[in-house]
Enzyme design. Structure first.
Site, PDB file in Angstrom:
ATOM      1  N   TYR A  94      92.480  91.230  16.130  1.00 22.31           N
ATOM      2  CA  TYR A  94      91.936  90.898  17.623  1.00 22.31           C
ATOM      3  C   TYR A  94      93.457  91.384  18.092  1.00 22.31           C
ATOM      4  CZ  TYR A  94      91.036  89.362  22.383  1.00 22.31           C
ATOM      5  OH  TYR A  94      90.482  89.353  23.506  1.00 22.31           O
TER       6      TYR A  94
ATOM      7  N   LYS B  33      94.670  94.390  20.635  1.00 20.63           N
ATOM      8  CA  LYS B  33      95.248  94.955  21.566  1.00 20.63           C
ATOM      9  C   LYS B  33      96.621  95.264  21.840  1.00 20.63           C
ATOM     10  CE  LYS B  33      90.913  93.159  24.050  1.00 20.63           C
ATOM     11  NZ  LYS B  33      90.330  93.870  24.478  1.00 20.63           N
TER      12      LYS B  33
END
Length: 256
Positions: free
Chosen positions: A162, A166
């Protein structure tokens, strides 16, 4: 002198929100509609989108329900074509579709789990930027807002895929902002901290929740509707001299 209230209005504009079915995407869609935008809303399934459209239409909002998986580049292209057929133009995009299905020690992350997160969060964001960008470049202007996370720049356990996805979104945003600025297309990042949504509730209600709140100077996590103002600002003319930047809405959160 600029009229700030006028600049924050989106009347006559068409805005596409991905990941709009629930959580932060839904909250931003509501705020954009309240600012006067005609909305195209996307998620993988139709039920939540239809409920959102019903709620907004009941208050006079104009909404197109356009289900799509952002990890499917062909579907993304077709969705943008559908939006332009519906509205005649595309003025802003909020790329909020994202997943964080794993809270796992990095040495245990599988190849499939890694690819799943990258396909949606990073590749999906690029596909949406690319297809929307083609329309905006031809129009001579537009605003793209890519939703990132505080974890793009601040480390935390068990979210390697994750966080990496990002971080990639923020690097992508800066590159596109430089490339498209001279043709009137602005590209920015909106980086939320911890907000209570369906996606985050399991983590916030676990032993990690106290640590997260302790690291937030405001002493609490955010509520979804507290992100709407930042989305309206970045989509609107109020931010017309802002590109390639990250707006962080996190209550001052730092990892502890």
């Amino acid at each position: 002198m600029n009229d700030v209230n006028r600049d924050l209005r989106l009347d006559g504009r068409t805005v596409w929100v991905t990941g709009a079915g629930k959580g932060l995407g839904r909250a931003m869609a509501v705020a954009l509609s309240q600012a006067g935008a005609a909305l195209a809303v996307t998620a993988r399934t139709t039920g939540d989108l239809e409920q959102l459209a019903s709620d907004l239409s009941g208050h006079g909002g104009k909404v197109l329900v356009a289900p799509c998986s952002v990890s499917d580049s062909t579907a993304v292209r077709s969705t943008v074509e559908r939006i332009v057929d519906w509205a005649g133009r595309l003025d802003a995009v909020i790329n909020c579709a994202g997943v964080s299905p794993h809270f796992t020690r990095s040495e245990k992350v599988t190849d499939d789990a890694w690819r799943q997160v990258m396909d949606v969060n990073l590749a999906g964001t690029f596909y949406c930027c690319r297809e929307a960008g083609k329309v905006m470049l031809e129009q001579g202007g537009g605003s793209i807002v890519n939703v990132s996370s505080v974890h793009a720049r601040t480390g935390f356990e068990r979210i390697a895929a994750y966080a990496a996805s990002k971080g990639g979104v923020e690097a992508l945003t800066k590159s596109l902002a430089v490339e498209w600025a001279d043709r009137g297309v602005r590209v920015n990042t909106l980086a939320p901290g911890y907000f209570r949504t369906d996606l985050s509730s399991g983590l916030l209600d676990s032993r990690w929740g106290e640590r997260i709140v302790d690291g937030t100077p405001l002493g609490r996590v955010g509520e979804a509707d507290e992100l709407g103002g930042a989305a309206v600002f970045l989509a609107s003319d109020a931010s017309r001299f802002v590109t390639g930047t990250t707006v962080t809405v996190d209550g001052g959160w730092t990892a502890r």
